[in-house]
Design a protein around this motif. Sequence first.
Motif, PDB file in Angstrom:
ATOM      1  N   PHE A 205     -21.467 -10.517 -80.646  1.00  0.00           N
ATOM      2  CA  PHE A 205     -21.493  -9.106 -80.994  1.00  0.00           C
ATOM      3  C   PHE A 205     -22.951  -8.645 -81.027  1.00  0.00           C
ATOM      4  O   PHE A 205     -23.731  -9.096 -81.872  1.00  0.00           O
ATOM      5  CB  PHE A 205     -20.827  -8.857 -82.348  1.00  0.00           C
ATOM      6  N   LEU A 206     -23.287  -7.754 -80.116  1.00  0.00           N
ATOM      7  CA  LEU A 206     -24.667  -7.296 -79.946  1.00  0.00           C
ATOM      8  C   LEU A 206     -24.777  -5.840 -80.381  1.00  0.00           C
ATOM      9  O   LEU A 206     -24.210  -4.947 -79.757  1.00  0.00           O
ATOM     10  CB  LEU A 206     -25.092  -7.427 -78.483  1.00  0.00           C
ATOM     11  N   ASN A 207     -25.508  -5.613 -81.465  1.00  0.00           N
ATOM     12  CA  ASN A 207     -25.754  -4.247 -81.948  1.00  0.00           C
ATOM     13  C   ASN A 207     -27.018  -3.697 -81.285  1.00  0.00           C
ATOM     14  O   ASN A 207     -28.079  -4.292 -81.375  1.00  0.00           O
ATOM     15  CB  ASN A 207     -25.905  -4.262 -83.467  1.00  0.00           C
ATOM     16  N   VAL A 208     -26.870  -2.566 -80.592  1.00  0.00           N
ATOM     17  CA  VAL A 208     -28.004  -1.921 -79.913  1.00  0.00           C
ATOM     18  C   VAL A 208     -27.934  -0.421 -80.159  1.00  0.00           C
ATOM     19  O   VAL A 208     -26.883   0.194 -79.970  1.00  0.00           O
ATOM     20  CB  VAL A 208     -27.992  -2.197 -78.394  1.00  0.00           C
ATOM     21  N   GLY A 209     -29.045   0.152 -80.570  1.00  0.00           N
ATOM     22  CA  GLY A 209     -29.143   1.591 -80.737  1.00  0.00           C
ATOM     23  C   GLY A 209     -30.076   2.178 -79.702  1.00  0.00           C
ATOM     24  O   GLY A 209     -30.601   1.478 -78.830  1.00  0.00           O
ATOM     25  N   ALA A 210     -30.291   3.483 -79.785  1.00  0.00           N
ATOM     26  CA  ALA A 210     -31.138   4.166 -78.814  1.00  0.00           C
ATOM     27  C   ALA A 210     -31.826   5.342 -79.481  1.00  0.00           C
ATOM     28  O   ALA A 210     -31.398   5.808 -80.540  1.00  0.00           O
ATOM     29  CB  ALA A 210     -30.313   4.658 -77.634  1.00  0.00           C
ATOM     30  N   ALA A 211     -32.877   5.800 -78.866  1.00  0.00           N
ATOM     31  CA  ALA A 211     -33.496   7.063 -79.252  1.00  0.00           C
ATOM     32  C   ALA A 211     -32.854   8.173 -78.423  1.00  0.00           C
ATOM     33  O   ALA A 211     -32.499   7.952 -77.261  1.00  0.00           O
ATOM     34  CB  ALA A 211     -35.001   7.019 -79.005  1.00  0.00           C
ATOM     35  N   PRO A 212     -32.661   9.366 -78.981  1.00  0.00           N
ATOM     36  CA  PRO A 212     -32.059  10.446 -78.196  1.00  0.00           C
ATOM     37  C   PRO A 212     -32.789  10.725 -76.893  1.00  0.00           C
ATOM     38  O   PRO A 212     -32.165  11.131 -75.903  1.00  0.00           O
ATOM     39  CB  PRO A 212     -32.137  11.649 -79.149  1.00  0.00           C
ATOM     40  N   SER A 213     -34.098  10.491 -76.879  1.00  0.00           N
ATOM     41  CA  SER A 213     -34.870  10.720 -75.658  1.00  0.00           C
ATOM     42  C   SER A 213     -34.769   9.559 -74.674  1.00  0.00           C
ATOM     43  O   SER A 213     -35.292   9.635 -73.566  1.00  0.00           O
ATOM     44  CB  SER A 213     -36.344  10.953 -76.012  1.00  0.00           C
ATOM     45  N   ASN A 214     -34.068   8.490 -75.074  1.00  0.00           N
ATOM     46  CA  ASN A 214     -33.950   7.307 -74.231  1.00  0.00           C
ATOM     47  C   ASN A 214     -32.507   6.794 -74.277  1.00  0.00           C
ATOM     48  O   ASN A 214     -32.248   5.654 -74.659  1.00  0.00           O
ATOM     49  CB  ASN A 214     -34.929   6.233 -74.723  1.00  0.00           C
ATOM     50  N   PRO A 215     -31.533   7.612 -73.897  1.00  0.00           N
ATOM     51  CA  PRO A 215     -30.130   7.278 -74.119  1.00  0.00           C
ATOM     52  C   PRO A 215     -29.582   6.160 -73.251  1.00  0.00           C
ATOM     53  O   PRO A 215     -28.541   5.580 -73.576  1.00  0.00           O
ATOM     54  CB  PRO A 215     -29.409   8.602 -73.817  1.00  0.00           C
ATOM     55  N   LEU A 216     -30.238   5.843 -72.149  1.00  0.00           N
ATOM     56  CA  LEU A 216     -29.724   4.798 -71.265  1.00  0.00           C
ATOM     57  C   LEU A 216     -30.072   3.392 -71.735  1.00  0.00           C
ATOM     58  O   LEU A 216     -29.539   2.410 -71.203  1.00  0.00           O
ATOM     59  CB  LEU A 216     -30.268   5.006 -69.843  1.00  0.00           C
TER      60      LEU A 216
ATOM     61  N   HIS B 261     -27.347   0.712 -72.476  1.00  0.00           N
ATOM     62  CA  HIS B 261     -26.588   0.366 -71.271  1.00  0.00           C
ATOM     63  C   HIS B 261     -27.422  -0.492 -70.314  1.00  0.00           C
ATOM     64  O   HIS B 261     -26.877  -1.372 -69.628  1.00  0.00           O
ATOM     65  CB  HIS B 261     -26.113   1.646 -70.598  1.00  0.00           C
ATOM     66  N   GLN B 262     -28.719  -0.268 -70.301  1.00  0.00           N
ATOM     67  CA  GLN B 262     -29.580  -1.106 -69.476  1.00  0.00           C
ATOM     68  C   GLN B 262     -29.627  -2.529 -70.017  1.00  0.00           C
ATOM     69  O   GLN B 262     -29.609  -3.505 -69.252  1.00  0.00           O
ATOM     70  CB  GLN B 262     -30.981  -0.498 -69.421  1.00  0.00           C
TER      71      GLN B 262
ATOM     72  N   VAL C  49     -29.413  16.470 -80.828  1.00  0.00           N
ATOM     73  CA  VAL C  49     -28.681  16.520 -82.089  1.00  0.00           C
ATOM     74  C   VAL C  49     -28.969  15.240 -82.872  1.00  0.00           C
ATOM     75  O   VAL C  49     -29.516  14.266 -82.341  1.00  0.00           O
ATOM     76  CB  VAL C  49     -27.169  16.670 -81.844  1.00  0.00           C
ATOM     77  N   ASN C  50     -28.603  15.231 -84.149  1.00  0.00           N
ATOM     78  CA  ASN C  50     -28.801  14.044 -84.967  1.00  0.00           C
ATOM     79  C   ASN C  50     -28.010  12.864 -84.397  1.00  0.00           C
ATOM     80  O   ASN C  50     -26.860  13.025 -83.971  1.00  0.00           O
ATOM     81  CB  ASN C  50     -28.362  14.302 -86.409  1.00  0.00           C
ATOM     82  N   ASP C  51     -28.637  11.714 -84.397  1.00  0.00           N
ATOM     83  CA  ASP C  51     -28.037  10.505 -83.837  1.00  0.00           C
ATOM     84  C   ASP C  51     -27.347   9.734 -84.959  1.00  0.00           C
ATOM     85  O   ASP C  51     -28.007   9.150 -85.817  1.00  0.00           O
ATOM     86  CB  ASP C  51     -29.137   9.658 -83.190  1.00  0.00           C
ATOM     87  N   CYS C  52     -26.032   9.713 -84.965  1.00  0.00           N
ATOM     88  CA  CYS C  52     -25.264   9.162 -86.089  1.00  0.00           C
ATOM     89  C   CYS C  52     -24.471   7.912 -85.730  1.00  0.00           C
ATOM     90  O   CYS C  52     -23.563   7.524 -86.473  1.00  0.00           O
ATOM     91  CB  CYS C  52     -24.310  10.223 -86.642  1.00  0.00           C
ATOM     92  N   HIS C  53     -24.769   7.289 -84.592  1.00  0.00           N
ATOM     93  CA  HIS C  53     -24.014   6.093 -84.245  1.00  0.00           C
ATOM     94  C   HIS C  53     -24.877   5.136 -83.426  1.00  0.00           C
ATOM     95  O   HIS C  53     -25.931   5.500 -82.898  1.00  0.00           O
ATOM     96  CB  HIS C  53     -22.755   6.465 -83.458  1.00  0.00           C
ATOM     97  N   GLU C  54     -24.429   3.878 -83.378  1.00  0.00           N
ATOM     98  CA  GLU C  54     -25.013   2.866 -82.498  1.00  0.00           C
ATOM     99  C   GLU C  54     -23.866   2.098 -81.846  1.00  0.00           C
ATOM    100  O   GLU C  54     -22.715   2.189 -82.265  1.00  0.00           O
ATOM    101  CB  GLU C  54     -25.928   1.909 -83.279  1.00  0.00           C
ATOM    102  N   TYR C  55     -24.217   1.321 -80.824  1.00  0.00           N
ATOM    103  CA  TYR C  55     -23.225   0.507 -80.125  1.00  0.00           C
ATOM    104  C   TYR C  55     -23.171  -0.906 -80.715  1.00  0.00           C
ATOM    105  O   TYR C  55     -24.180  -1.449 -81.165  1.00  0.00           O
ATOM    106  CB  TYR C  55     -23.563   0.389 -78.640  1.00  0.00           C
ATOM    107  N   VAL C  56     -21.985  -1.489 -80.663  1.00  0.00           N
ATOM    108  CA  VAL C  56     -21.802  -2.922 -80.882  1.00  0.00           C
ATOM    109  C   VAL C  56     -21.011  -3.422 -79.682  1.00  0.00           C
ATOM    110  O   VAL C  56     -19.812  -3.136 -79.541  1.00  0.00           O
ATOM    111  CB  VAL C  56     -21.056  -3.237 -82.192  1.00  0.00           C
ATOM    112  N   PHE C  57     -21.687  -4.145 -78.787  1.00  0.00           N
ATOM    113  CA  PHE C  57     -21.045  -4.681 -77.596  1.00  0.00           C
ATOM    114  C   PHE C  57     -20.480  -6.068 -77.901  1.00  0.00           C
ATOM    115  O   PHE C  57     -21.197  -6.945 -78.399  1.00  0.00           O
ATOM    116  CB  PHE C  57     -22.033  -4.770 -76.443  1.00  0.00           C
ATOM    117  N   HIS C  58     -19.205  -6.253 -77.606  1.00  0.00           N
ATOM    118  CA  HIS C  58     -18.553  -7.546 -77.797  1.00  0.00           C
ATOM    119  C   HIS C  58     -18.561  -8.289 -76.467  1.00  0.00           C
ATOM    120  O   HIS C  58     -17.864  -7.905 -75.517  1.00  0.00           O
ATOM    121  CB  HIS C  58     -17.117  -7.349 -78.293  1.00  0.00           C
TER     122      HIS C  58
END
Length: 272
Positions: A72-83, A86-87, A133-142
């Motif tokens: 389980f990999l938790n990865v967040g992003a900055a709104p100015s760097n949304p990709l 996924h990269q 907008v305010n960033d209120c979530h992050e990804y958790v990739f399984h």
Amino acid sequence: MPTTSLLHGDCLKVLPTLDVASHDLVVTSPPYNLGINYRSFDDTASRSDFLDWCRAWSAEIKRLLTDDGSFFLNVGAAPSNPLFPHQVLLALTEEFFVLQNTFHWIKSITIETRKGEQISAGHFKPINSKRYVNDCHEYVFHLTKTGNVPLDRRGAGVPYQDKSNIARWGHTGGVDKRCRGNTWFIPYDTIKSRDKDRPHPATFPIGLVEQCIHLHGKGRDTRLLDPFLGIGTSALAAKRQKIAHFTGIELDDHYLTVARERLEAPENQELF
């Protein structure tokens, strides 16, 4: 008794010292390469260098993970760097892992009840911007080796809101618990002092790691690894769940000291 190993050093040097297939669960959150001020890590590498670094430790995680293991990999992003998330995901799935599930860790949310009431819950860092907008979530990739690893869906589940569904749907087996799905609302605990209560610039809640442990479904037999331990959140989750073995690796000696202090704190001794 469960065993806990907290190791000091660069994960690229420590991971090769661990045995093949010695862990069945990995839950971690690496640096995001967004210029965060870590004490002992330069979070400003070029994108290509950073992704090469991710591939290096990902290869080691694959070596250490059992065939039925979950990463389980938790990865967040900055709104100015949304990709960015996924990269990272593409780099890790090119040759090492299969993406089996994508979870959205919701830090803050506003919902409207059936009575029309609006309820806001959770915490987020406000963004002062005319573009984002305010960033209120992050990804958790399984991630898994095959994409076919069984999970205990109801082990991490929630009760039915409409109890009539328990009898209506045969797959429930009469049990008042359903799969939670891929949106996890897990807010941070409220803190009084960041320097004292959360002396690390990027952490996740204990509940996030516990959710992964429950979903993984091996209970106390779980052997959990976190190669980016930080101040020990995943170690505390392992302690709460009384799992068989936990291994954490941390580059910064101060963060590692804080992790040990948290595990040894009087309020956590009853967890053994």
